[in-house]
Design an enzyme around this catalytic site. Structure first.
Site, PDB file in Angstrom:
ATOM      1  N   GLY A  14      31.891  39.650  44.982  1.00 43.10           N
ATOM      2  CA  GLY A  14      32.842  40.480  44.393  1.00 43.10           C
ATOM      3  C   GLY A  14      32.374  41.969  43.823  1.00 43.10           C
ATOM      4  O   GLY A  14      31.788  42.790  44.986  1.00 43.10           O
ATOM      5  N   ILE A  15      32.752  42.211  43.056  1.00 44.74           N
ATOM      6  CA  ILE A  15      32.268  43.634  42.726  1.00 44.74           C
ATOM      7  C   ILE A  15      31.072  44.171  42.454  1.00 44.74           C
ATOM      8  O   ILE A  15      30.123  45.054  43.387  1.00 44.74           O
ATOM      9  CB  ILE A  15      33.083  43.729  40.894  1.00 44.74           C
ATOM     10  CG1 ILE A  15      34.142  44.132  41.327  1.00 44.74           C
ATOM     11  CG2 ILE A  15      32.492  45.562  40.141  1.00 44.74           C
ATOM     12  CD1 ILE A  15      35.001  44.426  40.037  1.00 44.74           C
ATOM     13  N   TYR A 147      37.400  35.991  26.489  1.00 43.23           N
ATOM     14  CA  TYR A 147      37.122  36.940  27.434  1.00 43.23           C
ATOM     15  C   TYR A 147      37.068  38.237  26.876  1.00 43.23           C
ATOM     16  O   TYR A 147      36.419  38.623  27.160  1.00 43.23           O
ATOM     17  CB  TYR A 147      37.319  36.658  28.878  1.00 43.23           C
ATOM     18  CG  TYR A 147      37.337  37.935  29.587  1.00 43.23           C
ATOM     19  CD1 TYR A 147      36.008  37.567  30.906  1.00 43.23           C
ATOM     20  CD2 TYR A 147      38.621  38.384  30.595  1.00 43.23           C
ATOM     21  CE1 TYR A 147      36.322  38.676  31.344  1.00 43.23           C
ATOM     22  CE2 TYR A 147      38.375  39.709  31.560  1.00 43.23           C
ATOM     23  CZ  TYR A 147      36.827  39.627  31.902  1.00 43.23           C
ATOM     24  OH  TYR A 147      36.532  40.098  32.772  1.00 43.23           O
TER      25      TYR A 147
END
Length: 246
Positions: A14-15, A147
């Site tokens: 991902g990132i 989160y």
């Protein structure tokens, strides 16, 4: 001039992976701490002398100590630290357990704190630290309560770190991505039709009318660590297409 060194946690997909690829392409030596090799195989083959992978968990302090020791022994001091490792578990309030709560805070908050702490004695002068948060730190959504709280804590840590480390010439900033097209979207457990509906709604509510791309987030991270951001300190750069801004 010596080759700059960047250390990142959670850089195997991902990132994180996009960020690793960008720094490698810009000539950096890159050390990655991750729980698995993930999607780094091609980069490890392409950059055998520039890329180091150390398997470990950010919530285990000894793993961080070992990671930085290996990085320092191989390349010396560190110029950029990116605390990227994190997890996102969509859970309604009634479904959160003590274990799931602790896992989120152990990785997203404790992991970030000690990623920075254990790097301090290994940082070169004028080093840059980037903490990866989320726009969810300032938005409300039922399934993301834990989160979002953990990412808000990351933003708070950055303010304190910036105040403490600024006199040393060490810059600390936060990068808060919006919804980004990465494999993690398909690991939340949503049915494919439900996920499509959710993402379509995000696009509609985002002023740029699309999701972010991992490479765009990586470019913004690189900006924060570069000389172009030499007077940017204690900031939270929101890279979200305007989703949380308007």
């Amino acid at each position: 001039m010596s080759t700059p060194v960047m250390a990142i946690t959670g850089g195997n997909s991902g990132i994180g992976k996009a960020t690793v690829a960008l720094y490698l392409a810009r000539g950096y030596r890159v050390a990655v701490l991750a729980r698995t090799q993930g999607q780094l195989s091609a980069l490890l083959t392409q950059y055998p002398e520039q890329l180091m992978l150390h398997l470990g968990d950010v919530s285990v302090i000894q793993d961080l100590i070992d990671f930085y020791q290996c990085c320092q022994q191989r390349w010396g001091g560190i110029d950029v630290v990116i605390a990227n490792a994190g997890i996102a578990k969509p859970e309604m309030l009634a479904d959160v357990t003590s274990d799931s709560f602790s896992e989120s805070f152990d990785i997203n908050v404790k992991g970030v704190f000690f990623t920075v702490q254990q790097a301090l004695d290994r940082l070169n002068p004028a080093a840059s630290i980037i903490l990866v948060s989320s726009i969810q730190a300032q938005k409300g959504a039922g399934v993301w309560s834990v989160y979002g709280a953990s990412k808000a804590a990351v933003r708070s840590l950055a303010r304190s770190f910036a105040q403490e480390l600024g006199p040393r010439g060490i810059r600390v900033n936060v990068l808060s991505p919006g919804v980004t097209e990465t494999p993690i979207l398909h690991k939340f457990g949503f049915e494919s039709d439900h996920l499509k509906t959710l993402l379509d709604n995000v696009k509609v509510n985002t002023p740029l009318q699309r999701l972010g791309q991992a490479e765009e987030i990586a470019q913004s991270i690189f900006f924060l660590s570069s000389d172009a951001a030499s007077f940017v300190h204690g900031a939270d750069l929101q890279v979200d297409g305007g989703l949380a801004q308007i």
